[in-house]
Motif scaffolding. Structure first.
Motif, mmCIF file in Angstrom:
data_model
loop_
_atom_site.group_PDB
_atom_site.id
_atom_site.type_symbol
_atom_site.label_atom_id
_atom_site.label_comp_id
_atom_site.label_asym_id
_atom_site.label_seq_id
_atom_site.Cartn_x
_atom_site.Cartn_y
_atom_site.Cartn_z
ATOM 1 N N PHE A 59 4.638 54.217 34.963
ATOM 2 C CA PHE A 59 5.884 53.644 35.468
ATOM 3 C C PHE A 59 7.075 54.321 34.814
ATOM 4 C CE2 PHE A 59 5.336 51.222 31.616
ATOM 5 C CZ PHE A 59 6.581 50.795 31.204
ATOM 6 N N ARG A 60 8.248 54.129 35.389
ATOM 7 C CA ARG A 60 9.464 54.726 34.839
ATOM 8 C C ARG A 60 10.677 53.850 35.104
ATOM 9 N NH1 ARG A 60 9.043 60.058 38.693
ATOM 10 N NH2 ARG A 60 9.662 59.123 40.675
ATOM 11 N N LEU A 61 11.694 54.061 34.299
ATOM 12 C CA LEU A 61 12.929 53.297 34.356
ATOM 13 C C LEU A 61 14.060 54.215 34.803
ATOM 14 C CD1 LEU A 61 12.581 51.618 30.821
ATOM 15 C CD2 LEU A 61 11.603 50.802 32.982
ATOM 16 N N ARG A 62 14.837 53.769 35.775
ATOM 17 C CA ARG A 62 15.974 54.552 36.270
ATOM 18 C C ARG A 62 17.286 53.903 35.823
ATOM 19 N NH1 ARG A 62 15.841 58.354 40.304
ATOM 20 N NH2 ARG A 62 13.785 58.935 41.067
ATOM 21 N N PHE A 63 18.101 54.689 35.124
ATOM 22 C CA PHE A 63 19.380 54.202 34.620
ATOM 23 C C PHE A 63 20.526 54.876 35.372
ATOM 24 C CE2 PHE A 63 16.328 53.537 31.313
ATOM 25 C CZ PHE A 63 16.702 52.362 30.693
ATOM 26 N N ASP A 64 21.509 54.073 35.746
ATOM 27 C CA ASP A 64 22.702 54.622 36.382
ATOM 28 C C ASP A 64 23.363 55.620 35.433
ATOM 29 O OD1 ASP A 64 25.000 54.337 38.468
ATOM 30 O OD2 ASP A 64 25.971 54.067 36.519
ATOM 31 N N PRO A 65 23.695 56.837 35.890
ATOM 32 C CA PRO A 65 24.207 57.854 34.962
ATOM 33 C C PRO A 65 25.595 57.530 34.413
ATOM 34 C CG PRO A 65 24.327 58.640 37.223
ATOM 35 C CD PRO A 65 23.555 57.351 37.258
ATOM 36 N N TRP A 66 26.390 56.731 35.131
ATOM 37 C CA TRP A 66 27.735 56.407 34.647
ATOM 38 C C TRP A 66 27.700 55.254 33.645
ATOM 39 C CZ3 TRP A 66 32.401 57.348 33.344
ATOM 40 C CH2 TRP A 66 33.322 56.324 33.175
ATOM 41 N N SER A 67 27.130 54.127 34.051
ATOM 42 C CA SER A 67 27.121 52.967 33.160
ATOM 43 C C SER A 67 25.975 52.999 32.161
ATOM 44 C CB SER A 67 27.017 51.674 33.981
ATOM 45 O OG SER A 67 25.746 51.577 34.608
ATOM 46 N N GLN A 68 24.939 53.838 32.424
ATOM 47 C CA GLN A 68 23.759 53.953 31.565
ATOM 48 C C GLN A 68 23.036 52.610 31.435
ATOM 49 O OE1 GLN A 68 25.001 55.929 27.946
ATOM 50 N NE2 GLN A 68 25.453 57.837 29.015
ATOM 51 N N ARG A 69 23.031 51.841 32.536
ATOM 52 C CA ARG A 69 22.317 50.564 32.602
ATOM 53 C C ARG A 69 21.146 50.686 33.562
ATOM 54 N NH1 ARG A 69 25.596 46.510 34.943
ATOM 55 N NH2 ARG A 69 24.242 44.932 34.010
ATOM 56 N N GLU B 137 10.351 51.661 38.629
ATOM 57 C CA GLU B 137 9.351 52.183 39.561
ATOM 58 C C GLU B 137 7.972 52.162 38.910
ATOM 59 O OE1 GLU B 137 10.669 55.851 41.916
ATOM 60 O OE2 GLU B 137 11.772 56.039 40.040
ATOM 61 N N ILE B 138 7.016 51.542 39.566
ATOM 62 C CA ILE B 138 5.617 51.707 39.168
ATOM 63 C C ILE B 138 5.064 52.776 40.101
ATOM 64 C CG2 ILE B 138 3.334 50.674 39.086
ATOM 65 C CD1 ILE B 138 6.496 48.635 38.473
ATOM 66 N N VAL B 139 4.865 53.975 39.582
ATOM 67 C CA VAL B 139 4.502 55.118 40.408
ATOM 68 C C VAL B 139 2.994 55.340 40.473
ATOM 69 C CG1 VAL B 139 6.703 56.278 40.033
ATOM 70 C CG2 VAL B 139 4.821 56.686 38.441
ATOM 71 N N PRO C 97 -4.533 48.632 53.653
ATOM 72 C CA PRO C 97 -3.836 49.623 52.816
ATOM 73 C C PRO C 97 -3.687 49.147 51.383
ATOM 74 C CG PRO C 97 -2.298 48.509 54.283
ATOM 75 C CD PRO C 97 -3.671 48.071 54.696
ATOM 76 N N VAL C 98 -3.615 50.114 50.472
ATOM 77 C CA VAL C 98 -3.498 49.833 49.042
ATOM 78 C C VAL C 98 -2.137 50.313 48.562
ATOM 79 C CG1 VAL C 98 -4.458 50.272 46.745
ATOM 80 C CG2 VAL C 98 -5.986 50.050 48.719
ATOM 81 N N THR C 99 -1.466 49.494 47.772
ATOM 82 C CA THR C 99 -0.142 49.842 47.257
ATOM 83 C C THR C 99 -0.175 51.153 46.475
ATOM 84 O OG1 THR C 99 0.414 47.509 47.045
ATOM 85 C CG2 THR C 99 1.761 49.052 45.812
ATOM 86 N N CYS C 100 0.767 52.032 46.789
ATOM 87 C CA CYS C 100 0.890 53.272 46.009
ATOM 88 C C CYS C 100 2.087 53.227 45.069
ATOM 89 C CB CYS C 100 0.985 54.491 46.928
ATOM 90 S SG CYS C 100 2.411 54.487 48.043
ATOM 91 N N ARG C 101 3.083 52.375 45.365
ATOM 92 C CA ARG C 101 4.240 52.246 44.481
ATOM 93 C C ARG C 101 4.806 50.835 44.563
ATOM 94 N NH1 ARG C 101 8.165 57.540 43.954
ATOM 95 N NH2 ARG C 101 6.540 59.018 43.416
ATOM 96 N N VAL C 102 5.389 50.409 43.440
ATOM 97 C CA VAL C 102 6.065 49.115 43.371
ATOM 98 C C VAL C 102 7.455 49.352 42.793
ATOM 99 C CG1 VAL C 102 6.003 46.778 42.420
ATOM 100 C CG2 VAL C 102 3.856 47.931 43.019
ATOM 101 N N PHE C 103 8.456 48.691 43.359
ATOM 102 C CA PHE C 103 9.830 48.829 42.889
ATOM 103 C C PHE C 103 10.377 47.453 42.524
ATOM 104 C CE2 PHE C 103 9.001 52.373 45.657
ATOM 105 C CZ PHE C 103 9.617 53.454 45.046
ATOM 106 N N ILE C 104 11.052 47.385 41.396
ATOM 107 C CA ILE C 104 11.678 46.143 40.941
ATOM 108 C C ILE C 104 13.176 46.410 40.854
ATOM 109 C CG2 ILE C 104 11.759 44.393 39.119
ATOM 110 C CD1 ILE C 104 8.935 45.504 38.292
#
Length: 417
Positions: free
Chosen positions: A102-112, A117-119, A202-209
């Motif tokens: 999985f990975r975390l995406r942060f807004d580049p301006w606010s850095q929040r 993503e669960i990839v 079908p089987v989940t390939c990705r999950v988004f929160i």
């Protein structure tokens, strides 16, 4: 807090004896997963990683094509750096966990944190209430997802990618659709059956929160760009605008504090509270460039800093008068040696009634506003702790800018000429 160190070799390393076991993280739709909450600043996420380094032993930090791989082993951290591009505000800052999928995406301006993503659903097992989803032994099928989360509106079928995304408040699941069953999704927004004609599901390939308070969806493709960090509380000091009157003062927009040049230590303490740190300035390295400074040849310096890391600034006091003589404002841009040492200072330097300089202002724009200032002083050149190389310092009346190679302002130092 992660500290950047030069890589011992140009390849990813895994520590001997590091476990690759599956972890279980609590899933909170619309809020986060495990210790990572939507809206959290990147510094808090990195602090969580540091505290749980035995769990998160391999971490990729990516920003605008820059990649740093951090491996934790025996309380040491190694990093791998590759590529360097010019636009730190053009794409997300991403913290990835390749071992756990999985990975975390942060807004580049606010850095929040704006999106999780669960990839690789087979690598990460999530727990929702009493149910387990994903992991090597629990397939996240459409049937299972529907049984756990219940009915919802029809999802979106992306014909080009061959995937169907099912949305719940603050949560989405993406399912690959075999080409022979695309007729099940005749429209862009269609109801997907629980099972295909051959009895498979079908089987989940990705999950988004993602945050659902703004009714924006998060998923593959362009939907990733729709997700945004939840709004900050009205009283939050994070990303508070700090207005600069050159040669005069700082004004903090949320709290209403004013710190002028010449303020005493007691004044600063009263307005901003207890500093996060103190630092004695041993040598005034820039004094040699000032012919008018009678202390130019003085080797030792009695000046001292108050460090406000959570506000993104340092305040320098004169060692004799104990009055404010300088402010240093930090942009916290990725690619600078001090990244993650300070929270980003959202400064607004007012030049005149119509023009101002902020952390997103590039050096070419600064020169258009203030004019050419001549040659720059090189800073940190060849430092072994700085894999990004040197920066350039340009001086104007009452202000000096430290500029990165990509043209963005790393720090702004304010003083009275």
């Amino acid at each position: 807090m992660l500290q950047h160190r030069p890589p011992p070799q140009r390849r990813r390393r895994r520590c001997v004896g590091t476990a690759v076991g599956t972890i279980v993280l609590d899933l909170h739709p619309g809020h986060g997963v495990g210790p990572f909450s939507l809206g959290m600043p990147i510094c808090e996420a990195l602090a969580q990683i540091e505290e749980q380094r035995n769990t998160y032993d391999v971490v990729d930090v990516r920003f605008y094509d820059e990649v740093s791989t951090a491996s934790f082993c025996n309380n040491t951290i190694t990093h791998y750096y590759a590529c360097y591009t010019q636009e730190p505000l053009s794409s997300d800052i991403i913290i990835g966990f390749p071992v756990h999928g999985f990975r975390l995406r942060f807004d580049p301006w606010s850095q929040r944190l704006r999106l999780i993503e669960i990839v690789d659903v087979k690598r990460l097992q999530m727990r929702y209430a009493t149910f387990l989803i994903g992991g090597p032994s629990t397939l996240a099928t459409f049937v299972d997802v529907y049984a756990i989360f219940g009915p919802t509106f029809p999802g979106i079928y992306d014909k080009d990618r061959g995937v169907y995304t099912l949305f719940y408040p603050g949560l989405s699941f993406t399912f690959p659709i075999p080409s022979q069953y695309t007729d099940c999704c005749p429209n862009g927004e269609a109801e997907l059956p629980l099972e295909f004609p051959d009895g498979t599901t079908p089987v989940t390939c990705r999950v988004f929160i993602y945050d659902s308070s703004t009714n924006k969806k998060g998923g593959l493709g362009s939907l990733i760009d729709n997700a945004s960090a939840p709004p900050l509380p009205a009283t939050s000091l994070y990303m508070e605008e700090v207005h600069v009157k050159l040669g005069e003062e700082l004004y903090f927009s949320t709290g209403g504090q004013r710190i002028p040049f010449g303020a005493s230590q007691q004044d600063v303490w009263s307005e901003l509270g207890h500093p996060c740190g103190f630092h004695q300035k041993q040598v005034d390295q820039m004094a040699i460039h000032s012919a008018s400074d009678p202390r130019t040849r003085k080797i030792l310096c009695e000046d001292h800093f108050y460090n406000y890391f959570t506000r993104g600034l340092d305040i320098l006091f004169d060692g004799r008068t104990h009055k404010v003589k300088k402010f240093i404002l930090h942009s916290n841009h990725p690619g600078h040696v001090d990244f993650n040492s300070y929270i980003k200072c959202n400064f607004v330097i007012q030049v005149n009634n119509s023009k101002h300089i902020t952390p997103s202002t590039k050096w070419d724009q600064v020169k258009e506003i203030l004019g050419d200032c001549g040659r720059a002083v090189i800073r940190k050149q060849g430092s072994p702790s700085n894999p990004f190389g040197s920066t350039l310092v340009y001086g104007y009346q009452n202000i000096a800018f430290e500029v990165m190679k990509n043209g963005y302002i790393a720090t702004a130092t304010l003083f009275q000429s």
